[in-house]
Motif scaffolding. Structure first.
Motif, PDB file in Angstrom:
ATOM      1  N   GLY A 148      -3.417 -15.029   7.081  1.00 55.75           N
ATOM      2  CA  GLY A 148      -2.289 -15.310   6.198  1.00 55.75           C
ATOM      3  C   GLY A 148      -1.816 -16.748   6.326  1.00 55.75           C
ATOM      4  N   ASP A 266       3.375 -12.035   3.887  1.00 59.91           N
ATOM      5  CA  ASP A 266       4.006 -10.812   4.402  1.00 59.91           C
ATOM      6  C   ASP A 266       2.985  -9.822   4.957  1.00 59.91           C
ATOM      7  OD1 ASP A 266       2.949 -10.191   1.954  1.00 59.91           O
ATOM      8  OD2 ASP A 266       4.752  -9.297   1.128  1.00 59.91           O
ATOM      9  N   ALA A 267       1.699 -10.093   4.706  1.00 60.09           N
ATOM     10  CA  ALA A 267       0.639  -9.326   5.362  1.00 60.09           C
ATOM     11  C   ALA A 267       0.818  -7.816   5.300  1.00 60.09           C
ATOM     12  CB  ALA A 267       0.504  -9.775   6.822  1.00 60.09           C
ATOM     13  N   PRO A 268       0.876  -7.258   4.094  1.00 64.71           N
ATOM     14  CA  PRO A 268       1.017  -5.799   3.994  1.00 64.71           C
ATOM     15  C   PRO A 268      -0.230  -5.093   4.503  1.00 64.71           C
ATOM     16  CG  PRO A 268       0.679  -6.759   1.810  1.00 64.71           C
ATOM     17  CD  PRO A 268       0.798  -7.895   2.783  1.00 64.71           C
ATOM     18  N   PRO A 269      -0.081  -3.922   5.117  1.00 62.57           N
ATOM     19  CA  PRO A 269      -1.255  -3.154   5.534  1.00 62.57           C
ATOM     20  C   PRO A 269      -2.010  -2.650   4.309  1.00 62.57           C
ATOM     21  CG  PRO A 269       0.735  -1.854   5.838  1.00 62.57           C
ATOM     22  CD  PRO A 269       1.175  -3.219   5.398  1.00 62.57           C
ATOM     23  N   PRO A 270      -3.271  -2.228   4.479  1.00 63.98           N
ATOM     24  CA  PRO A 270      -4.089  -1.877   3.313  1.00 63.98           C
ATOM     25  C   PRO A 270      -3.663  -0.613   2.578  1.00 63.98           C
ATOM     26  CG  PRO A 270      -5.296  -1.473   5.358  1.00 63.98           C
ATOM     27  CD  PRO A 270      -4.032  -2.192   5.730  1.00 63.98           C
ATOM     28  N   THR A 271      -2.901   0.242   3.237  1.00 65.00           N
ATOM     29  CA  THR A 271      -2.525   1.508   2.596  1.00 65.00           C
ATOM     30  C   THR A 271      -1.011   1.669   2.514  1.00 65.00           C
ATOM     31  OG1 THR A 271      -2.607   2.651   4.724  1.00 65.00           O
ATOM     32  CG2 THR A 271      -4.592   2.744   3.375  1.00 65.00           C
ATOM     33  N   SER A 272      -0.578   2.495   1.573  1.00 63.85           N
ATOM     34  CA  SER A 272       0.833   2.872   1.481  1.00 63.85           C
ATOM     35  C   SER A 272       0.901   4.380   1.313  1.00 63.85           C
ATOM     36  CB  SER A 272       1.515   2.172   0.307  1.00 63.85           C
ATOM     37  OG  SER A 272       0.911   2.533  -0.915  1.00 63.85           O
ATOM     38  N   VAL A 273       2.024   4.952   1.719  1.00 61.82           N
ATOM     39  CA  VAL A 273       2.160   6.411   1.719  1.00 61.82           C
ATOM     40  C   VAL A 273       3.353   6.811   0.859  1.00 61.82           C
ATOM     41  CG1 VAL A 273       2.543   8.435   3.179  1.00 61.82           C
ATOM     42  CG2 VAL A 273       1.149   6.558   4.021  1.00 61.82           C
ATOM     43  N   HIS A 279       8.186   5.690  -1.008  1.00 61.52           N
ATOM     44  CA  HIS A 279       6.884   5.043  -1.122  1.00 61.52           C
ATOM     45  C   HIS A 279       6.897   3.903  -0.112  1.00 61.52           C
ATOM     46  CE1 HIS A 279       3.808   2.477  -3.542  1.00 61.52           C
ATOM     47  NE2 HIS A 279       3.281   3.043  -2.488  1.00 61.52           N
ATOM     48  N   ALA A 280       6.072   4.018   0.940  1.00 63.35           N
ATOM     49  CA  ALA A 280       6.261   3.147   2.097  1.00 63.35           C
ATOM     50  C   ALA A 280       4.962   2.570   2.626  1.00 63.35           C
ATOM     51  CB  ALA A 280       6.932   3.939   3.219  1.00 63.35           C
ATOM     52  N   ARG A 281       5.081   1.381   3.188  1.00 59.72           N
ATOM     53  CA  ARG A 281       4.013   0.838   4.018  1.00 59.72           C
ATOM     54  C   ARG A 281       4.518   0.830   5.457  1.00 59.72           C
ATOM     55  NH1 ARG A 281      -0.290  -1.511   0.793  1.00 59.72           N
ATOM     56  NH2 ARG A 281       0.501  -1.873  -1.288  1.00 59.72           N
ATOM     57  N   GLU A 282       3.632   1.137   6.373  1.00 58.14           N
ATOM     58  CA  GLU A 282       4.019   1.166   7.784  1.00 58.14           C
ATOM     59  C   GLU A 282       4.167  -0.244   8.340  1.00 58.14           C
ATOM     60  OE1 GLU A 282       1.953   3.578  10.539  1.00 58.14           O
ATOM     61  OE2 GLU A 282       2.208   5.413   9.362  1.00 58.14           O
ATOM     62  N   LEU A 283       5.102  -0.405   9.251  1.00 59.47           N
ATOM     63  CA  LEU A 283       5.280  -1.661   9.980  1.00 59.47           C
ATOM     64  C   LEU A 283       4.825  -1.432  11.413  1.00 59.47           C
ATOM     65  CD1 LEU A 283       8.830  -2.368   8.612  1.00 59.47           C
ATOM     66  CD2 LEU A 283       6.787  -3.691   8.062  1.00 59.47           C
TER      67      LEU A 283
END
Lengths: 349, 349, 349, 349
Positions: A148, A266-273, A279-283
């Protein structure tokens, strides 16, 4: 699949790999993780020896690193003929002595940040390396290898968004030791943003200020969070929120503001749940998953000898500016940073 | 930093690394990229030899791989004593012969997908490996190593979102050869989703259907895009949009729908840009940046001999189901997949 | 601030507003919500009268609507001289009779979907309106007014992403009545996507198919979820996931795939929260927050007489295609939709 | 659909609507937009009269507002018996006189920000309203009605993320008049964040500082961007990036940092587009699309007399703190804000 090649079976001249044997001093969380990467995810490296005050801990890491030698004296490790380079991941206060010993032995050394906790300690290291006459020291500011941050720097270099004006940084950890000295937020954590600001803009920090809100109730009295305001010689303003009791998770983000556009890391992870109304991405819970790739690339670069890592001068500058920020925190005043001139060894060729 | 260790300097028993010498057959885009990764980003590997019909191309890759040997006969490479394992990245039609030669030589082989273009060819390979008696073959379905897909499978395994019901897949390439056979969208591209569906749900695909809109004006007559509908033995419905002339970029995404929640894999890049009235994330131009990490992890896993990669049976099943999809495309009917029973060699222990 | 203007104080010809008095039949959740919007968020409207089988419920809505008259006979409401137009929000089975009465009275009517539950009922309404000779009927397909869907249609019209090829729809509700007939997923829920597909592409649906995975364990036996595959006369493929026991929340999304780009409608809320290891946006519990703006704009458009809403023909077509989908669900076959010709009254001028 | 009800046809006592006739002073961009909303999207309102220095412009707005009366004297409009309330959207310097005339006439008035450009002007207005004895004045800080900001305040009130500590604000416009006075960034633009900070935390701003990077090359000499640091009496730190030549688009965002979580307001549009190698959401060119809903809700609230809008005291405080920020910008020092005590009329009941 069984192991098909015995160690050492690749003879010189047949296209076989060059292998560097690394000695690791300090096998706590960081040292053990470096050992794992060197053993299983870096090309051309092997752990040749380990030292830790806790010899059992050193032995465990040695075993999972393919049978590396366990040393009981760190200086013996540094000076051992079968150790080609040294990685220092021991406690901050020990860095100076070990780095100086590596320089004396003429061995490449990767030292976890800080290079040394005090400006004087860093200065002694600069002196020793300058006397040695060529660069042996790399400081573990791994963010310089984060995909990033390198994207950010590459995009800035294209000129497509014009010249840089501001950098907004956020650096949060879930929890810190209650009542920890307020200065530690700067020297242990925000020091990464001090380095990134210098690296990203190729310019020294010349003025600092620190603002603080009332502290969070979760810090045990530490002034947490803090807002650092850094100004570079080139006129860029870099603000840093450092918050070590943010509770919700670990997070490092920034937005670079330039004349005609901005870039956000912000480097979001590849998946969201999607679950339970969200509707969330894990930190992540700490820095390791966030910077796993940066650590791997940092080590590969060090093993390859490419030299993109932070130098001893970078280590000195980070400690110097951190000290100025601590002064600004304590005095409540804006503070001019009077950095000495960069020694010739560290000037760009 | 100069190179400090000569090849072969690490003696057996001193904790030095085990190095596997890989022979690469086919040094086009894929083969050259694998050579680069094996040389510079994978632990314990070296390129020992290369073969390509274009010997100049082979020579270039050999040089940038630390001086690997250039072979002019692929079978000589496969049977050379200094080659520990073989990586096949040549044209699809050649895969069967090279894989069979590797099995005959008793050497581990990583074959790019497809294992073979025909069901019969795959069956002959299964037969040969079964006769050999243990698994030597890995098929290059690299998505099984993509951090996004492994997150998806891990989250499903926690049970937190209940049992899976549907998987919506999108697979887009910017451009394909105009007038390419319509079946190629399935056999060359959607075959990745066939494998992922089987792998994610640990269940064979038992029914397929293909729906198509009017083709895009940019395909030169190819029926592009297509919508595949796959049903697994466990009752999961997996739909796949495959669109190889999507023009705007390369993209692979999916959403897994389970009983109480869903997981979306979209793998956003770490940065976003605000410029010219847009807040945007860049999309890659092809699959390589998207799956760079998957390829590295796939190779590391293969070198480590961990065996998480796709087996010859997985390669057979992918080709078998792809053929059923082609039949469904041509007939317009739902099509039951009558897969033979899995040979004992490939059953889970 | 006190109320400064008495009702009726604005005399004709002074630029004062035109006020339409609306009669509402059915004051359940939908009817009460319409009454609230007409009273407090729509320009130029007032609730003039209400009817409900539950007179107490009607009385409550009348009171919160500024003292509207409570009717005990819906036909009296329809025919009352002080009622300028009628809004029907009663149970589906009653729609036909009330709409026919409005046509007989020559009064504009907004009927919640479906126009009528059966194709025959819808046909009788078309006949009556055709005999009347001009359009009085609007069907409450409110999504046509949702800013997201209108953005989608506007962007398609610019031609910037080329001609449309596919539309992927997702439509999820958290929970439905256990054991509900499987056909209801189509007739009550997916009917919105049937209308949106026709509206977005200005083309009738000519072929349908329905695929189903094993049902969720939470449906009490209903075949839930379902995947509808719709083909328009213009060759666009529109697939619809309808899932009425998705548990995690309410969600309506789609992606329009065109020749050189795609548009995704996901309507994120304005804020996101970082908490407990997640970076999340909230999802609504039902359709009302998601389509609040669409309902307001639909009502304002109806009051303004702009005529952008769905016609009786649109209501007929939705019911007709829904019936074809139910047949496809039950037979497992692709089903050609043989729609009668559009009557002249509904052709575009 | 034709107009079915004549103006004034709804007799008193039959549940018909109450209609307020609004007089608008200033029919530029803002005034014309307010006239449009009052005419077509707000319940219970009508434009009764308009005034503008440019009478032709006033006439155009009057016509599109249903035939409102055109005044050539703003004081005549204010005092006309057929005008129930006044909306001021004229140039900043005229606000004070018009607002005082409204108070003298005892008429409710909605004044666009600023209430008055000087602290003294605001003070005279407070005095007049206090003498009048009840609140007539609303100041047009429309963000208080933005669904994103109200979400933020509502979430803070739940206590779920603990007490507030920091607020990071970004406020960007694409372009400003070259060479504009540097103070205008504060008084014209950042004044919105001054109000939002006070409103969100229910606490006055007690200390301010302003930091600036080197100015963008696109400002014609204006110190642009600027970073304001505001501290509230309750100890919250609110930083504001104001950048009026950001070029790429209009954007208002913030992140509220609290003890155990954060909330980000970024208000993404409902759709995103994939095209030309980017996945993008559009950014508006100015504030109107971003705050369209806020303006509508602000006007509806004002017409309803609910009184949730900013008071004259809020208008005074915003101008007072803005002046302190201008002082801080010019001096480079931190600046303590010595606000007078709030008059009784404005204290919370």
């Amino acid at each position: 699949m069984t192991t098909l090649v015995e160690p050492g079976r690749v003879p010189a001249g047949t296209g076989g790999p060059t292998v560097k044997r690394i000695g690791i001093i300090g096998t706590g969380i960081m040292g053990a993780d470096h050992a794992r990467l060197l053993t299983s995810a870096v090309s051309g490296a092997a752990v040749g020896g380990v030292f830790d005050l806790d010899t059992d801990r050193a032995r465990g890491v040695a075993e999972s690193s393919g049978g590396a030698k366990v040393f009981t004296d760190p200086y013996a490790l540094i000076n051992d003929d079968d150790i080609d380079a040294v990685l220092i991941a021991s406690s901050d206060a020990t860095h100076e002595d070990y780095v100086l010993a590596c320089v004396a032995a003429g061995k490449p050394v990767l030292c976890e940040k800080p290079l040394a906790p005090t400006v004087d300690g860093c200065a002694r290291i600069l002196e020793a390396e300058t006397a040695y006459g060529s660069r042996l020291i790399t400081v573990g500011f791994m963010r310089r290898f984060d995909p990033g941050y390198t994207d950010l720097k590459a995009l800035l270099a294209t000129g497509e968004i014009g010249a840089p004006l501001m950098l907004h940084n956020v650096h949060r950890n879930p929890a810190a030791v209650p009542g920890m000295p307020s200065a530690n937020l700067i020297t242990n954590s925000a020091v990464h943003e001090l380095d990134i600001t210098r690296w990203l803009f190729d310019s020294e920090i010349t003025e600092v200020a620190v603002h603080t809100p009332r502290p969070t109730g979760n810090s045990g009295g530490t002034r947490d969070p803090q807002l650092l305001i850094l100004t570079t010689a080139s006129g860029v303003l870099s603000d840093v929120e450092i918050f070590v009791n943010a509770r919700y998770g670990y997070e490092v983000r920034c937005e670079l503001v330039a004349e005609t556009g901005t870039v956000t890391l912000d480097a979001p992870p590849p998946t969201s749940v999607r679950r339970s109304g969200l509707h969330a991405r894990e930190l992540p819970a700490d820095w390791r998953p966030r910077f796993a790739e940066a650590y791997r690339l940092e080590l590969q670069d060090w093993i390859d000898g490419t030299g993109r890592g932070a130098t001893a001068w970078d280590g000195f500058a980070a400690t110097f500016v951190a000290q100025a920020c601590v002064n600004a925190l304590e005095s409540g005043e804006r503070y001019t940073v009077e950095m000495p001139a960069i020694p010739g060894l560290y000037r760009r060729q």
